[in-house]
Design an enzyme around this catalytic site. Sequence first.
Site, PDB file in Angstrom:
ATOM      1  N   ARG A   1      45.575  41.522  47.246  1.00  0.00           N
ATOM      2  CA  ARG A   1      46.524  42.604  47.536  1.00  0.00           C
ATOM      3  C   ARG A   1      46.316  43.787  46.588  1.00  0.00           C
ATOM      4  O   ARG A   1      46.480  44.931  46.958  1.00  0.00           O
ATOM      5  CB  ARG A   1      47.972  42.109  47.447  1.00  0.00           C
ATOM      6  CG  ARG A   1      48.385  41.079  48.495  1.00  0.00           C
ATOM      7  CD  ARG A   1      48.098  41.486  49.895  1.00  0.00           C
ATOM      8  NE  ARG A   1      48.475  40.459  50.870  1.00  0.00           N
ATOM      9  CZ  ARG A   1      47.712  39.415  51.197  1.00  0.00           C
ATOM     10  NH1 ARG A   1      46.522  39.234  50.655  1.00  0.00           N
ATOM     11  NH2 ARG A   1      48.127  38.553  52.102  1.00  0.00           N
TER      12      ARG A   1
ATOM     13  N   GLU B   1      43.333  45.544  47.730  1.00  0.00           N
ATOM     14  CA  GLU B   1      43.703  46.310  48.930  1.00  0.00           C
ATOM     15  C   GLU B   1      44.404  47.617  48.559  1.00  0.00           C
ATOM     16  O   GLU B   1      44.163  48.652  49.180  1.00  0.00           O
ATOM     17  CB  GLU B   1      44.608  45.445  49.800  1.00  0.00           C
ATOM     18  CG  GLU B   1      45.024  46.092  51.101  1.00  0.00           C
ATOM     19  CD  GLU B   1      45.817  45.122  51.975  1.00  0.00           C
ATOM     20  OE1 GLU B   1      45.312  44.027  52.256  1.00  0.00           O
ATOM     21  OE2 GLU B   1      46.955  45.460  52.342  1.00  0.00           O
TER      22      GLU B   1
ATOM     23  N   SER C   1      42.521  56.108  31.831  1.00  0.00           N
ATOM     24  CA  SER C   1      41.791  55.101  31.059  1.00  0.00           C
ATOM     25  C   SER C   1      42.237  53.679  31.401  1.00  0.00           C
ATOM     26  O   SER C   1      43.429  53.412  31.565  1.00  0.00           O
ATOM     27  CB  SER C   1      41.994  55.341  29.566  1.00  0.00           C
ATOM     28  OG  SER C   1      41.283  54.371  28.826  1.00  0.00           O
TER      29      SER C   1
END
Lengths: 147, 147, 147, 147, 147, 147, 147, 147, 147, 147
Positions: free
Chosen positions: G88, G91, G114
């Site tokens: 997830r 994704e 960063s």
Amino acid sequence: MDRNQVSVKILSAKVARKMRWSEIAEKMGKSKEWTTAALLGQMSLDEHQAEIAQNLFSLTAEETAWLQIVPYKGSLPTAVPTDPLIYRWYEIVNVYGSTIKELIHEEFGDGIMSAIDFSMDITREPDPKGDRVKVLLSGKFLPYKSY
Amino acid sequence: MDRNQVSVKILSAKVARKMRWSEIAEKMGKSKEWTTAALLGQMSLDEHQAEIAQNLFSLTAEETAWLQIVPYKGSLPTAVPTDPLIYRWYEIVNVYGSTIKELIHEEFGDGIMSAIDFSMDITREPDPKGDRVKVLLSGKFLPYKSY
Amino acid sequence: MDRNQVSVKILSAKVARKMRWSEIAEKMGKSKEWTTAALLGQMSLDEHQAEIAQNLFSLTAEETAWLQIVPYKGSLPTAVPTDPLIYRWYEIVNVYGSTIKELIHEEFGDGIMSAIDFSMDITREPDPKGDRVKVLLSGKFLPYKSY
Amino acid sequence: MDRNQVSVKILSAKVARKMRWSEIAEKMGKSKEWTTAALLGQMSLDEHQAEIAQNLFSLTAEETAWLQIVPYKGSLPTAVPTDPLIYRWYEIVNVYGSTIKELIHEEFGDGIMSAIDFSMDITREPDPKGDRVKVLLSGKFLPYKSY
Amino acid sequence: MDRNQVSVKILSAKVARKMRWSEIAEKMGKSKEWTTAALLGQMSLDEHQAEIAQNLFSLTAEETAWLQIVPYKGSLPTAVPTDPLIYRWYEIVNVYGSTIKELIHEEFGDGIMSAIDFSMDITREPDPKGDRVKVLLSGKFLPYKSY
Amino acid sequence: MDRNQVSVKILSAKVARKMRWSEIAEKMGKSKEWTTAALLGQMSLDEHQAEIAQNLFSLTAEETAWLQIVPYKGSLPTAVPTDPLIYRWYEIVNVYGSTIKELIHEEFGDGIMSAIDFSMDITREPDPKGDRVKVLLSGKFLPYKSY
Amino acid sequence: MDRNQVSVKILSAKVARKMRWSEIAEKMGKSKEWTTAALLGQMSLDEHQAEIAQNLFSLTAEETAWLQIVPYKGSLPTAVPTDPLIYRWYEIVNVYGSTIKELIHEEFGDGIMSAIDFSMDITREPDPKGDRVKVLLSGKFLPYKSY
Amino acid sequence: MDRNQVSVKILSAKVARKMRWSEIAEKMGKSKEWTTAALLGQMSLDEHQAEIAQNLFSLTAEETAWLQIVPYKGSLPTAVPTDPLIYRWYEIVNVYGSTIKELIHEEFGDGIMSAIDFSMDITREPDPKGDRVKVLLSGKFLPYKSY
Amino acid sequence: MDRNQVSVKILSAKVARKMRWSEIAEKMGKSKEWTTAALLGQMSLDEHQAEIAQNLFSLTAEETAWLQIVPYKGSLPTAVPTDPLIYRWYEIVNVYGSTIKELIHEEFGDGIMSAIDFSMDITREPDPKGDRVKVLLSGKFLPYKSY
Amino acid sequence: MDRNQVSVKILSAKVARKMRWSEIAEKMGKSKEWTTAALLGQMSLDEHQAEIAQNLFSLTAEETAWLQIVPYKGSLPTAVPTDPLIYRWYEIVNVYGSTIKELIHEEFGDGIMSAIDFSMDITREPDPKGDRVKVLLSGKFLPYKSY
């Protein structure tokens, strides 16, 4: 223990005892093609076949049980095979793939040639210009249907 | 212009004119397997064959010239084919690959089955339980030699 | 046990005993190219050659049997080699690949240069600007034919 | 416009005019191997060579300028080539890669065979059992040094 | 046993004994860059250097022999490195790759910067806004020549 | 239109007008390394720099606007570069990657060398044995901190 | 022995002793996010932290030394994670990646957020429609500068 | 025409007109995160939102219709992103992936953090040592249940 | 020890004792689908379920503890499965993927079918033309919302 | 022209005319699942079905002819799908793949569930806790046989 370890043990025993696949197949009462695939971990044996293997390769009871479990199939270490003999088959699929597709569809319509209801027969074809490997593949045509 | 564009034009003309590969092959005087592969950009035609193609598909002179150039072979868009019909062939190589290797080596020794000195014949095998696709592959055995 | 373990054992013995491939090849009565490939698991030995290897590397009977089995070929751990020396060869194929294809087809027509009916000879070419690696490859031309 | 488009145009012109690489190379005053690689977009031409190409292939001024720019090299569409002729070369690297490494290091020590200070010569070797493709590779040995 | 196992043993000994690469390099009489690369399995040692390593890391005779064999180079487990420090270097090649190519060709013509006749020097550059890593790379320019 | 099309147009104009990167950089008032990267689509220009580019390459207003947009960075078509010059840099990262990691950590502790707060300087280093490419990389060290 | 084996031992000890990461973090005096990452082999511990770990997980002296070595980072077995929870996150990067890029550049200009000067805080956000996972990421903005 | 072409047209119009995502979002009456994702082709708009976009970017009726179709999501050209800003997010997933998994499971049990019932908020966090990018992610926890 | 080793031990015990998944599931008081997934290392068990497994498979205390830890999910060794049975499912996703997407969006709008709040039921559907595998999938629809 | 261009035209027409798949399917007299797959280029239409499509989407004669040609199947641009809705299906195959294999083999023995003699039915399952996507898959079981 997993099925793969049983296959390695069988292969190792076969080498040590200098057996041939065709002799093993004869003892199994099956074709050399199916027998070899089964013992290399691509097909599952019934109880009777597993016992024959147990005797031929001195397997333990658990090893014999594993032979009757359906294996996770796929016998190649990489998606594109590196071994020259097996690569030539991959090359045939690559070069002739679109041709095979066109011709089967032209003859049969939309569908596939089964790789399950399938048999293979590999024989030597004598030829004065050099013997040939002759392979007969036979797979049931399975049509797509609309629903 | 490249060879691929010629293949696309041929395929497009074949669809628009509802031609069959077997009819085209007959006009070429070659097997349907070789003819299809050649017109899909996997084999090169000689001058006479190229002229026949020129007439059949209304090709220009440059397009006809391209048919006589040896193409960059390989007819699949991905290393593992997504099309189910072609995938079944990849699956046969994957599942039976190690078996094919064992049996050819057992019969012939170390070497390969040629994919160049090679022919293929695809036919329908009638079967009451459902017709089958029968494929005959014939490739010269080429032995490795020590030197 | 598999063939790969035999190759590792041979390599390990060779290092421990500080042998050279050219000396081993001389004992085998074969070229250094073929001998090295065979002992690295890319070619199969006949019974006589296997016995010589057995003595040279103190192999067991089963290890010696494995040397006579046709190996699963392919000597590189990744599709694109990371080792700089081997990569340069991959680079030659990558940069000159289309050139090699054009020139062999121009001279011979459609077909391939065999990697089976093939030999290789690697020698030192003295040169005041720095010695050169000279490699002679010889592979039979195999023509595609229409059928 | 980029260099690749110039290569495609050259190839297309060569097909349409039925020229041979060896004739083009003669006009360039260079080997057929280097000339082919250069015109396929793997090497850069000097001003004089570019003018010869301009005349041979009817290039525009900008196209001629591109031939003098160092190209982004690499002539294959996939990491593992699908074309059978080029694949055989990849196979040689794959099967013999570890052998080549062992033998060059045994003779020269740690280092590489250059693919830059490099030349290639492809010729036909007549043979009663079938003509052979003979390839001579020559690359400078470059040693790794400790520092 | 293979070279990789020797590298792991050296690294493990270094950690257990809390040695620093710069101290080891001083004992080797070589730069810290070359020494580290060599002991991590990327360069080969001569007999004298191998003996120093043998003493520092308590290696066996066979392990010491392996250090003098040219290793299969390549120190990363994946083609695109996952480690952030090493990835930044990959990123530099990815973002600045085309720039590096343009500028070296503009200055030197067609050719490469050698990674073999090559040295590297990594130092700390004090800076009030945060110290910097300063790296000096020096590689011989190798020109492509036409032939 | 996207940024990539602007880069192609700039490169095409540069070739047609036979400009050099170092001259362009001088007009920009920036280093040749940064200027080249920016015009190849890896950095974004400010308004003033974009106007200079507009004049140099005869860009439209929209093209000039694109130069001020931060581009999607990454200048290589494949994860492992095929171009020999750029590959040598990938090889340095591959062969020396673990060395670079060990030495920077030994000197600075856990962290990275920045590829953002970073500069590069490529110069010719005359050498009687063949001129060298000298590259100076300078990147701020950024430490990991525990929290 | 390598760092990975130490991580496996720690994880195994944690399971056997039914410890929680938050309790371990409290004993370390650090956040649960950093502590977990460190013990899973992604961060390096200082001497004091390593001693605490030694006591908690009954580590040997060498294992404790390994915890103070900077690890080769990267905690996932494949480039695209298969585990649904981790996927997830991948994704989110895949679907929102271009959005994140646009918005950070709009606010800050060219540069990055960063992942080194970075912290993460994962908490439970009670919600009557089902509790939510709330994650706060904070990374320093690092601008690209022209030079 | 497909959705992707609409996204490219929107991006091109936005650049030409020098609009900001936050202004566009305000006109949409939605967050800048959702609005940007939607216009970059990752979310679908309702009729009212699509009309606003139509006016802002001078879209045709068909283009406006496409905005209301659910797009094929995924905004990155490669599985591992090459752009440094987006890569840092991939790196966070790679380095902290196992940590995130451990901590969410410790707090919530087996399940995932939703990427669908999900929102994101990106803001500037002023900091004397350099401003920070602060990101708040909120995703519903979805538990696996046994059945 | 890790979770994977526990799964292998369970599978090995199941084979040796010739147990069936449906019998094991009955003892667990759960569906055969969930039980099999859990014991193959894809779901976590509660304390009571773990004890039942402990008795069935003679697990140690640590092994039993591992069953209650959320596993790293993903049960296939390659991204594209090689096993024919599992490949057919991948093929369904590949061939029907765009169809499934279109139809779920048409009925439900933008969102997904959950793979977490999800159940599966596999049964035999008797059919005179050959029995069928009938699979019922049920996943909660989760809508994307604008924010 | 190829089949893919016809699919794009159909999709574009469907969006412009705001048609629904279920209405189109009704006009075809087929299920919405089959109809959608066919029009997205995964199935071939018969002459009657093609004429209906011709009228619905204003296709030319050649476009209509293409609809009756068996297409090259596979509807996803990458091996692992990036779209979240389709990915969830890939995830089901990944997480439950070994479970599906075990349970089908336990019930049916060695063989596969056909993806050709196959149908799918997607419906809405009302549920007070949130409606569910209910999918019924039905595929003929095809047994492997020994031969």
